[in-house]
Design an enzyme around this catalytic site. Structure first.
Site, PDB file in Angstrom:
ATOM      1  N   ARG A 104       0.808  -1.228   0.000  1.00 40.24           N
ATOM      2  CA  ARG A 104       0.000   0.000   0.000  1.00 40.24           C
ATOM      3  C   ARG A 104       0.843   1.282   0.000  1.00 40.24           C
ATOM      4  O   ARG A 104       0.320   2.370  -0.179  1.00 40.24           O
ATOM      5  CB  ARG A 104      -0.966  -0.001   1.200  1.00 40.24           C
TER       6      ARG A 104
ATOM      7  N   GLN B  45      12.756 -14.944   5.753  1.00 37.94           N
ATOM      8  CA  GLN B  45      11.458 -15.562   5.464  1.00 37.94           C
ATOM      9  C   GLN B  45      11.269 -15.414   3.948  1.00 37.94           C
ATOM     10  O   GLN B  45      10.922 -14.347   3.466  1.00 37.94           O
ATOM     11  CB  GLN B  45      10.315 -14.848   6.214  1.00 37.94           C
TER      12      GLN B  45
ATOM     13  N   GLY C 130      -6.936  -6.540  13.950  1.00 42.07           N
ATOM     14  CA  GLY C 130      -7.480  -7.722  14.623  1.00 42.07           C
ATOM     15  C   GLY C 130      -8.179  -7.258  15.894  1.00 42.07           C
ATOM     16  O   GLY C 130      -7.733  -6.326  16.551  1.00 42.07           O
TER      17      GLY C 130
ATOM     18  N   ASN D  79       0.696   1.858   7.052  1.00 39.91           N
ATOM     19  CA  ASN D  79       0.451   1.050   5.859  1.00 39.91           C
ATOM     20  C   ASN D  79       0.565   1.850   4.572  1.00 39.91           C
ATOM     21  O   ASN D  79       0.867   1.294   3.525  1.00 39.91           O
ATOM     22  CB  ASN D  79      -0.933   0.402   5.938  1.00 39.91           C
TER      23      ASN D  79
ATOM     24  N   TYR E 113      33.131  32.108  -4.666  1.00 38.24           N
ATOM     25  CA  TYR E 113      33.298  30.655  -4.603  1.00 38.24           C
ATOM     26  C   TYR E 113      34.674  30.316  -4.040  1.00 38.24           C
ATOM     27  O   TYR E 113      35.695  30.710  -4.604  1.00 38.24           O
ATOM     28  CB  TYR E 113      33.154  30.000  -5.992  1.00 38.24           C
TER      29      TYR E 113
ATOM     30  N   ASN F  11      39.641  26.159  -9.019  1.00 36.65           N
ATOM     31  CA  ASN F  11      40.277  24.962  -8.447  1.00 36.65           C
ATOM     32  C   ASN F  11      40.301  23.777  -9.398  1.00 36.65           C
ATOM     33  O   ASN F  11      40.903  22.765  -9.103  1.00 36.65           O
ATOM     34  CB  ASN F  11      39.564  24.569  -7.147  1.00 36.65           C
ATOM     35  N   TYR F  12      39.624  23.902 -10.533  1.00 30.50           N
ATOM     36  CA  TYR F  12      39.438  22.727 -11.398  1.00 30.50           C
ATOM     37  C   TYR F  12      39.922  23.044 -12.801  1.00 30.50           C
ATOM     38  O   TYR F  12      39.474  24.028 -13.408  1.00 30.50           O
ATOM     39  CB  TYR F  12      37.941  22.380 -11.401  1.00 30.50           C
TER      40      TYR F  12
ATOM     41  N   SER G 234      38.138  42.946  -4.806  1.00 39.67           N
ATOM     42  CA  SER G 234      36.966  42.382  -5.468  1.00 39.67           C
ATOM     43  C   SER G 234      37.319  41.793  -6.828  1.00 39.67           C
ATOM     44  O   SER G 234      38.293  42.214  -7.461  1.00 39.67           O
ATOM     45  CB  SER G 234      35.914  43.471  -5.668  1.00 39.67           C
TER      46      SER G 234
HETATM   47  C1  UD1 Z   1      -1.464  -7.776  12.161  1.00 43.13           C
HETATM   48  C2  UD1 Z   1      -2.267  -8.638  13.131  1.00 43.13           C
HETATM   49  C3  UD1 Z   1      -3.498  -7.860  13.596  1.00 43.13           C
HETATM   50  C4  UD1 Z   1      -3.075  -6.557  14.230  1.00 43.13           C
HETATM   51  C5  UD1 Z   1      -2.202  -5.758  13.301  1.00 43.13           C
HETATM   52  C6  UD1 Z   1      -1.595  -4.585  14.034  1.00 43.13           C
HETATM   53  C7  UD1 Z   1      -1.946 -10.946  12.414  1.00 43.13           C
HETATM   54  C8  UD1 Z   1      -2.547 -12.109  11.731  1.00 43.13           C
HETATM   55  N1  UD1 Z   1      -2.670  -9.844  12.463  1.00 43.13           N
HETATM   56  O1  UD1 Z   1      -2.272  -7.545  11.028  1.00 43.13           O
HETATM   57  O2  UD1 Z   1      -4.234  -8.638  14.524  1.00 43.13           O
HETATM   58  O3  UD1 Z   1      -4.222  -5.797  14.582  1.00 43.13           O
HETATM   59  O4  UD1 Z   1      -1.080  -6.564  12.813  1.00 43.13           O
HETATM   60  O5  UD1 Z   1      -0.952  -3.700  13.172  1.00 43.13           O
HETATM   61  O6  UD1 Z   1      -0.856 -11.044  12.932  1.00 43.13           O
HETATM   62  N2  UD1 Z   1       5.068  -9.858   8.134  1.00 43.13           N
HETATM   63  C9  UD1 Z   1       6.133 -10.678   7.843  1.00 43.13           C
HETATM   64  N3  UD1 Z   1       5.882 -11.850   7.219  1.00 43.13           N
HETATM   65  C10 UD1 Z   1       4.646 -12.248   6.879  1.00 43.13           C
HETATM   66  C11 UD1 Z   1       3.557 -11.403   7.184  1.00 43.13           C
HETATM   67  C12 UD1 Z   1       3.791 -10.205   7.818  1.00 43.13           C
HETATM   68  O7  UD1 Z   1       7.275 -10.361   8.146  1.00 43.13           O
HETATM   69  O8  UD1 Z   1       4.524 -13.343   6.326  1.00 43.13           O
HETATM   70  C13 UD1 Z   1       5.339  -8.576   8.802  1.00 43.13           C
HETATM   71  C14 UD1 Z   1       4.998  -7.381   7.953  1.00 43.13           C
HETATM   72  O9  UD1 Z   1       6.118  -6.969   7.193  1.00 43.13           O
HETATM   73  C15 UD1 Z   1       4.612  -6.342   9.003  1.00 43.13           C
HETATM   74  C16 UD1 Z   1       4.070  -7.180  10.149  1.00 43.13           C
HETATM   75  O10 UD1 Z   1       4.521  -8.498   9.949  1.00 43.13           O
HETATM   76  O11 UD1 Z   1       5.723  -5.616   9.476  1.00 43.13           O
HETATM   77  C17 UD1 Z   1       2.530  -7.161  10.215  1.00 43.13           C
HETATM   78  O12 UD1 Z   1       2.023  -7.701   9.036  1.00 43.13           O
HETATM   79  P1  UD1 Z   1       0.726  -7.097   8.347  1.00 43.13           P
HETATM   80  O13 UD1 Z   1       0.475  -7.848   7.103  1.00 43.13           O
HETATM   81  O14 UD1 Z   1       0.845  -5.633   8.269  1.00 43.13           O
HETATM   82  O15 UD1 Z   1      -0.373  -7.526   9.435  1.00 43.13           O
HETATM   83  P2  UD1 Z   1      -1.773  -6.859   9.629  1.00 43.13           P
HETATM   84  O16 UD1 Z   1      -2.696  -7.339   8.583  1.00 43.13           O
HETATM   85  O17 UD1 Z   1      -1.626  -5.407   9.815  1.00 43.13           O
HETATM   86 CA    CA Z   2       0.022  -3.749   9.442  1.00 44.37          CA
END
Ligand code: UD1
Ligand code: CA
Length: 457
Positions: free
Chosen positions: A16, A75, A142, A230, A369, A389-390, A408
Site C-alpha cells: 500500500r 522468510q 485484529g 500502511n 566561490y 580549483n578545477y 573584489s
Molecule cells: C497484524 C495482526 C493484527 C493486528 C495488526 C496490528 C496478524 C494475523 N494480524 O495484522 O491482529 O491488529 O497486525 O498492526 O498477525 N510480516 C512478515 N511476514 C509475513 C507477514 C507479515 O514479516 O509473512 C510482517 C509485515 O512486514 C509487518 C508485520 O509483519 O511488518 C505485520 O504484518 P501485516 O500484514 O501488516 O499484518 P496486519 O494485517 O496489519
Molecule cells: Ca500492518
C-alpha cells in the site's frame, strides 16, 4: 533481571506504500521506519533482537550492519505473521526467557511502553500478553474477543470477523510478550484455515487459552503509539507525531522554536540552550548545534557541528561542515562538505564554500566561490572572488596566508599561494605565487579615448 529477546517482523513488502522501496525502509524523522521499533526494543533491554526479513533483505540488513545485537532471519515467502515468527526461532534456539514480538511498521512505539508491557507480563506471571488499545475506528485491525468475565479468549482478524466481532473496539497492536518455552512448543501448531490462508500469529492466543495458560491483554492509553503505518498518509501522520515529540524535548531543554509545527528536526540532533530556531528549518540527524545560536527561517543543516553563538541567516544550506563559535553565515550561503570555519568567521550572501578551512576572523562577505582552499586568519576575501580549483581534469589547492587582503573580482588560478599580509588588487587574475607583504596586480592598463562616442555618432 530476566532474559529478554525480541523478534521484529519486517519481511513484508508494504504494497500500500506504492513504492519501489519496502515499507520499513521509508524514513520517518530521519531514521528508516524499522529503526524505531528496533530502538524501542533495545531501550526496553531486549538482546538479541531478531529481524525477520524477506523483501529487499540486503537493504534492511544494511541498516544494522556492525550492530552485534541484531540477528537476521530470512522468510523467503510471506505466509503470515505466525510463519514469520517461526522463521525467527532458529536464531533464538536455546534462548530461555521472555520474547517480545513487534512489527517493523510501528515507529511511534516508545521503549517505556514496552517496559510497561514486560513489567505487566512478569507481575502477572503471564505466558502470553498482548498489547491492545481501544480505537474509535478499529477497522482493519485484529479484534480482541473476551468472554463474559472479561478474559481474553482469542483475536479475530478483520477479514474473519462476524458483524458482532467487527463492533469490538479493542484492537490487537501486533505487539506481544511471550514466554519462550510456550512459543517454541506451539508456534508450529498454528494452521492457515482462515480468510487469507495465512499462518496468523494471533492464533497463539486461543492456543494458550485452550491449554489453560495465562493469556492477558494490557491496554495502552495512547492509541497513537501502536499505529501501524500502511500507506504514505499514515507515514506523514507518524512523522508529524514524532517531530512533535522531538521538538518538545528540545524546547524543554531550553531551545526556542518560533513555530514548532513548522520546524523539522530529525532524530539524534543536539541543540544547546538559548538557541532560537525559526520556522521551516530542516536539521538532519547527527547535527550538533551549540548554545545561543540563531537559526533563521528556511535554513537546511545536515551533518554539521556548529559552535556556540553562531548566526545562520535565512535560506542557507550547510552540509557536513564544522563551525566554531561566533560564526555568521548567509543569508543564502551554501557551505558544502569539508568546510571548516574557525571562530568569528563571516560568510555573507551568495557565497559557496567546499573543502575550505577559514581561519579566525576571516571574511568572505559577498558572491564568492571558495573551493579546495586553506585560508589563514584575518583574511578579507573581496566580492566576486573565485578560487579556480578545477582544470577540467584535476582539483588544485589555493593557499591564502594570514592577513591577506583579496580585492573584489579576483580569480585565483590554483595551485597558487598568496603569502602572508599581501594585497591582491581588484580585478587581478593570480596565476603565480605571491610573496609575503607584496602587492599583486594584473590588469590591462586602462585607455580612455576622449570623445570616442561622439565621433561614432
Ligand atoms: C497484524 C495482526 C493484527 C493486528 C495488526 C496490528 C496478524 C494475523 N494480524 O495484522 O491482529 O491488529 O497486525 O498492526 O498477525 N510480516 C512478515 N511476514 C509475513 C507477514 C507479515 O514479516 O509473512 C510482517 C509485515 O512486514 C509487518 C508485520 O509483519 O511488518 C505485520 O504484518 P501485516 O500484514 O501488516 O499484518 P496486519 O494485517 O496489519
Ligand atoms: Ca500492518
Amino acid at each position: 533481571m530476566e532474559l529478554r529477546a525480541a523478534v521484529v517482523l519486517a519481511a513484508g513488502k508494504g504494497t500500500r506504500m506504492k513504492s519501489g522501496v519496502i515499507k520499513v525502509l521509508h524514513s520517518v524523522a530521519g531514521m528508516p521506519m524499522i529503526s524505531w521499533p528496533v530502538a524501542a526494543a533495545k531501550g526496553a533491554g531486549a538482546d538479541p533482537i531478531v529481524l525477520v526479513i524477506g523483501h529487499q533483505a540486503n537493504a534492511v540488513q544494511g541498516v544494522f550492519r556492525g550492530d552485534n545485537s541484531i540477528l537476521c532471519a530470512m522468510q523467503e515467502e510471506q505466509l503470515g505473521t505466525g510463519h514469520a515468527v517461526a522463521c525467527a526461532l532458529d536464531a533464538l534456539s536455546g534462548f530461555g526467557g521472555t520474547i517480545l514480538i513487534l512489527c517493523g511498521d510501528t515507529p511511534l512505539l516508545r521503549p517505556e511502553t514496552l517496559a510497561d508491557l514486560l513489567k505487566f507480563h512478569d507481575e502477572h506471571a503471564a505466558v502470553v500478553t498482548v498489547l491492545t488499545a481501544v480505537m474509535d475506528d478499529p477497522y482493519g485491525y485484529g479484534r480482541v474477543v473476551r468472554d463474559e468475565d472479561g478474559r481474553v479468549i482469542r483475536i479475530v482478524e478483520q477479514k474473519d470477523a462476524d458483524p458482532q466481532e467487527q463492533n469490538i473496539r479493542e484492537i490487537n497492536s501486533g505487539i506481544y510478550c511471550m514466554r519462550s518455552d510456550f512459543l517454541f512448543e506451539n508456534i508450529r501448531a498454528i494452521g492457515n484455515s482462515n480468510a487469507q490462508q495465512e499462518y496468523y500469529l494471533t492464533d497463539l492466543v486461543s492456543i494458550a487459552v485452550q491449554k489453560g495458560l495465562a493469556c492477558l491483554a494490557m491496554s495502552t492509553a495512547d492509541a497513537d503509539e501502536i499505529m501501524g503505518i500502511n500507506d504514505r498518509a499514515q507515514l506523514a501522520d507518524a512523522a508529524r507525531i514524532l517531530r512533535r515529540r522531538i521538538n518538545r524535548e528540545h524546547m524543554l531543554s531550553g531551545v526556542t522554536m518560533i513555530d514548532p509545527e513548522q520546524t523539522y528536526i530529525d532524530f539524534g540532533v543536539n541543540i544547546g540552550a538559548d538557541t532560537v530556531v525559526h520556522p521551516n528549518c530542516q536539521i538532519g540527524s547527527g547535527s550538533v548545534i551549540g548554545a545561543g545560536c540563531e537559526i533563521e527561517q528556511g535554513v537546511s543543516i545536515s551533518a554539521c557541528r556548529i559552535g556556540d553563538s553562531c548566526h545562520i541567516k535565512a535560506g542557507s544550506v550547510l552540509e557536513n561542515s564544522e563551525l566554531h563559535e561566533n560564526v555568521a553565515v548567509g543569508p543564502m550561503a551554501h557551505l558544502r562538505p569539508g568546510t571548516v570555519l574557525q571562530s568569528h568567521v563571516k560568510i555573507g550572501n551568495f557565497v559557496e564554500t567546499k573543502k575550505v578551512l577559514m581561519g579566525e576572523g576571516s571574511k568572505a562577505s559577498h558572491l564568492t566561490y571558495l573551493g579546495d582552499a586553506e585560508i589563514g586568519r584575518d583574511v578579507n576575501i573581496g566580492c566576486g572572488t573565485i578560487t579556480c580549483n578545477y582544470d577540467g581534469v584535476n582539483k588544485h589547492r589555493t593557499v591564502i596566508e594570514d592577513g591577506v587582503f583579496i580585492g573584489s573580482d579576483v580569480q585565483l588560478v590554483a595551485p597558487v599561494t598568496v603569502g602572508r599580509n599581501s594585497l591582491v588588487a581588484a580585478g587581478t587574475t593570480v596565476t603565480v605565487d605571491v610573496e609575503p607583504d607584496s602587492l599583486a596586480i594584473a590588469r590591462v592598463p586602462q585607455v580612455n579615448k576622449v570623445g570616442w562616442r561622439l565621433k561614432k555618432k
